[in-house]
Design a protein around this motif. Structure first.
Motif, PDB file in Angstrom:
ATOM      1  N   TYR A   1       0.850  -1.183   0.000  1.00  0.00           N
ATOM      2  CA  TYR A   1       0.000   0.000   0.000  1.00  0.00           C
ATOM      3  C   TYR A   1       0.893   1.242   0.000  1.00  0.00           C
ATOM      4  CZ  TYR A   1      -3.771  -3.200   1.353  1.00  0.00           C
ATOM      5  OH  TYR A   1      -4.682  -4.220   1.380  1.00  0.00           O
TER       6      TYR A   1
ATOM      7  N   VAL B   1      -8.354  -0.713  -3.424  1.00  0.00           N
ATOM      8  CA  VAL B   1      -7.505   0.421  -3.041  1.00  0.00           C
ATOM      9  C   VAL B   1      -8.239   1.735  -3.267  1.00  0.00           C
ATOM     10  CG1 VAL B   1      -5.390   1.662  -3.637  1.00  0.00           C
ATOM     11  CG2 VAL B   1      -5.354  -0.826  -3.446  1.00  0.00           C
TER      12      VAL B   1
ATOM     13  N   LEU C   1      -6.770   5.017  -0.492  1.00  0.00           N
ATOM     14  CA  LEU C   1      -5.385   4.949  -0.016  1.00  0.00           C
ATOM     15  C   LEU C   1      -4.451   5.908  -0.748  1.00  0.00           C
ATOM     16  CD1 LEU C   1      -5.005   1.087   0.482  1.00  0.00           C
ATOM     17  CD2 LEU C   1      -5.689   2.836   2.128  1.00  0.00           C
TER      18      LEU C   1
END
Length: 517
Positions: A229, A400, A405
């Motif tokens: 991430y 995501v 994120l």
């Protein structure tokens, strides 16, 4: 020192198939009576004791007795030599070959016949490419071919191509080690098929490939793969306890989507940092590609080259060109050292693989899709040939995007040494020694970094940062013409508690290693 066959009175003539063992120059040998072939001596390199040597003598006596009974002792003599020196599955292969010879299923090789091993060597060595340059390309990584072929040469190697059948190939695949993954078995099968295809044309040694369409086994490639991430990337880039050479390499891979070995082969001439472009002429798919680098990557490379001017390769680690022999393991070790401990990154199960260095591409594709980049933009950088290859990452990209994120932090800002801060950042837990407020910022910075590189080298097998060129050490130009470093004065550096300051001499962090102290 010799051991007589027990039960034979002195002076009696040895029977065919009988023999003795002897220790010669720290190596055990066995001597057997082989009828028409006379007496032969065999080296036993795997035997360490007399008991082991006598056990191998019994094996050889059994095999030679069968060859004598079948009248094949002369042809079988080379196989007996192999049986004396091999262990495990390799010895089992020799037994199978002797079985075939005793049953009459094998015959002597005719003069001029080319075996599978001989032709495979011509392919791997590049001789076939020299002979047929219009049809055969030299292998870029022949060591990978050799590694795969080593699994099957015991079965296929001595077989003449003109007599190699589907049964031979099936037996070779069935005898592969049980621990190999389906993808590894598929790769070995592809090499066998390719060798036989080249023997058909252009070599024209055989009239057709004995392996039918569909022979190559399928590989289950549905295992989940790991990716980072954006916040984990920031922690990795900020972990000053990891050598700078590794972090700039990881950051480049994650932000540009290049394969790890492609980036490892990059030369300074492949980069144009004046215009912000990269050219990749040699790659896995033999499809040259070029694209515009992200502006933050360009700025980061310029700052990095000011500290560590490139030589033959752009990314050089403490022990040589990256990624090195243990790229995946070093990557996982560095993630842990940066405080990244998400369990799914480090687990290997029936449905998931632990994160690999190659998964920096998955990270790039997933995050860029989540941030609205098109498949065309992504494939220009990754080299993927079809939309289907990129489609696999869309589910993870949707997750995501839903989580919000975001994108990767600019590389030149994420790495402390490149933005003038030199601090430990999120990954600073690995760095316990910093300069306190009021300490001279430039006198000790190189020493602190070198000492930490020494400690890290003991874990990763790396010795330290590479030395700078002589020209740099004597005040000559830093790097290529497009590297225009900005030398920061000590006075302009902010004085921060527990932060390491970049030395006023940009070459010092590359010139010193732990050997200097």
């Amino acid at each position: 020192m010799a051991a007589r066959t027990p039960g034979r009175p002195p002076g009696d003539k040895r029977a065919n198939g009988s023999g003795s063992v002897r220790l010669r120059r720290k190596t055990w040998t066995a001597r057997l009576s082989l009828g028409d072939a006379g007496r032969a001596t065999f080296s036993l390199p795997t035997c360490r004791t007399e008991h082991e040597a006598n056990a191998r003598l019994e094996v050889l006596a059994d095999l030679s007795g069968r060859l004598l009974a079948a009248g094949q002792i002369v042809l079988g003599l080379p196989l007996l030599e192999q049986a004396a020196a091999r262990e495990g599955s390799a010895l089992r292969d020799v037994r199978l070959a002797i079985d075939q010879l005793c049953r009459g299923e094998a015959r002597p090789r005719a003069s001029g016949e080319t075996t599978f091993a001989e032709f495979a060597e011509s392919v791997v060595s590049g001789k076939l490419a020299e002979q047929y340059p219009l049809h055969v390309k030299a292998l870029r990584r022949p060591e990978q071919y050799r590694h795969k072929l080593n699994h099957v040469l015991a079965v296929l190697g001595p077989v003449p191509l003109s007599r190699l059948t589907l049964d031979h190939a099936d037996r070779a695949i069935s005898m592969l080690p049980g621990h190999l993954e389906d993808s590894s078995r598929q790769g070995i099968a592809k090499v066998i098929h390719r060798i036989l295809a080249l023997a058909t044309y252009p070599a024209r040694i055989i009239t057709s490939n004995p392996l039918p369409r569909g022979w190559i086994p399928k590989a289950d490639d549905n295992k989940a793969k790991g990716s980072l991430y954006p916040d984990e990337d920031r922690r990795l880039m900020a972990a000053v306890g990891i050598p700078l050479s590794y972090r700039i390499y990881y950051g480049f891979l994650i932000r540009e989507g290049m394969r790890a070995d492609e980036a490892g082969r990059l030369e300074p001439s492949d980069l144009d940092l004046e215009r912000g472009a990269v050219v990749l002429d040699e790659n896995k798919t033999d499809d040259p590609r070029a694209w515009a680098l992200s502006p933050d990557v360009v700025r980061a490379l310029r700052a990095y080259f000011a500290l560590c001017p490139p030589k033959d390769r752009v990314f050089i680690g403490p022990s040589g060109p990256l990624p090195g022999r243990n790229g995946a393991q070093n990557f996982r070790n560095h993630l842990r050292r940066a405080g990244i401990d998400r369990p799914e990154l480090f687990e290997t199960t029936d449905s998931r693989l632990n994160i690999r260095l190659h998964d920096t591409r998955a990270t790039f594709i997933t995050i860029k899709l989540a941030n609205g980049r098109t498949e065309t933009w992504i494939s220009d950088r990754t080299g993927h040939k079809s939309s289907r290859q990129i489609h696999h990452y869309k589910r993870a990209a949707r997750k995501v995007a839903e989580l919000g994120l975001g994108d990767f932090a600019p590389l030149d800002e994420a790495i402390p040494e490149l933005n003038g801060k030199g601090g430990s950042g999120d990954g600073g837990t690995a760095m316990s020694a910093g300069l306190k407020a009021g300490s001279p910022p430039s006198n000790h910075a190189s020493l602190v970094r070198a000492l930490h590189d020494r400690a890290l080298g003991a874990v990763d097998g790396d010795a330290g940062q590479p030395a700078a060129s002589d020209a740099t050490a004597t005040g000559g130009p830093l790097g290529p013409r497009w590297a225009t470093p900005e030398v920061r004065s000590v006075a302009s550096q902010p004085e921060t508690t527990e932060f390491i300051q970049i030395s006023a001499d940009p070459a010092s962090s590359c010139q010193k290693s732990w050997r200097d102290f």
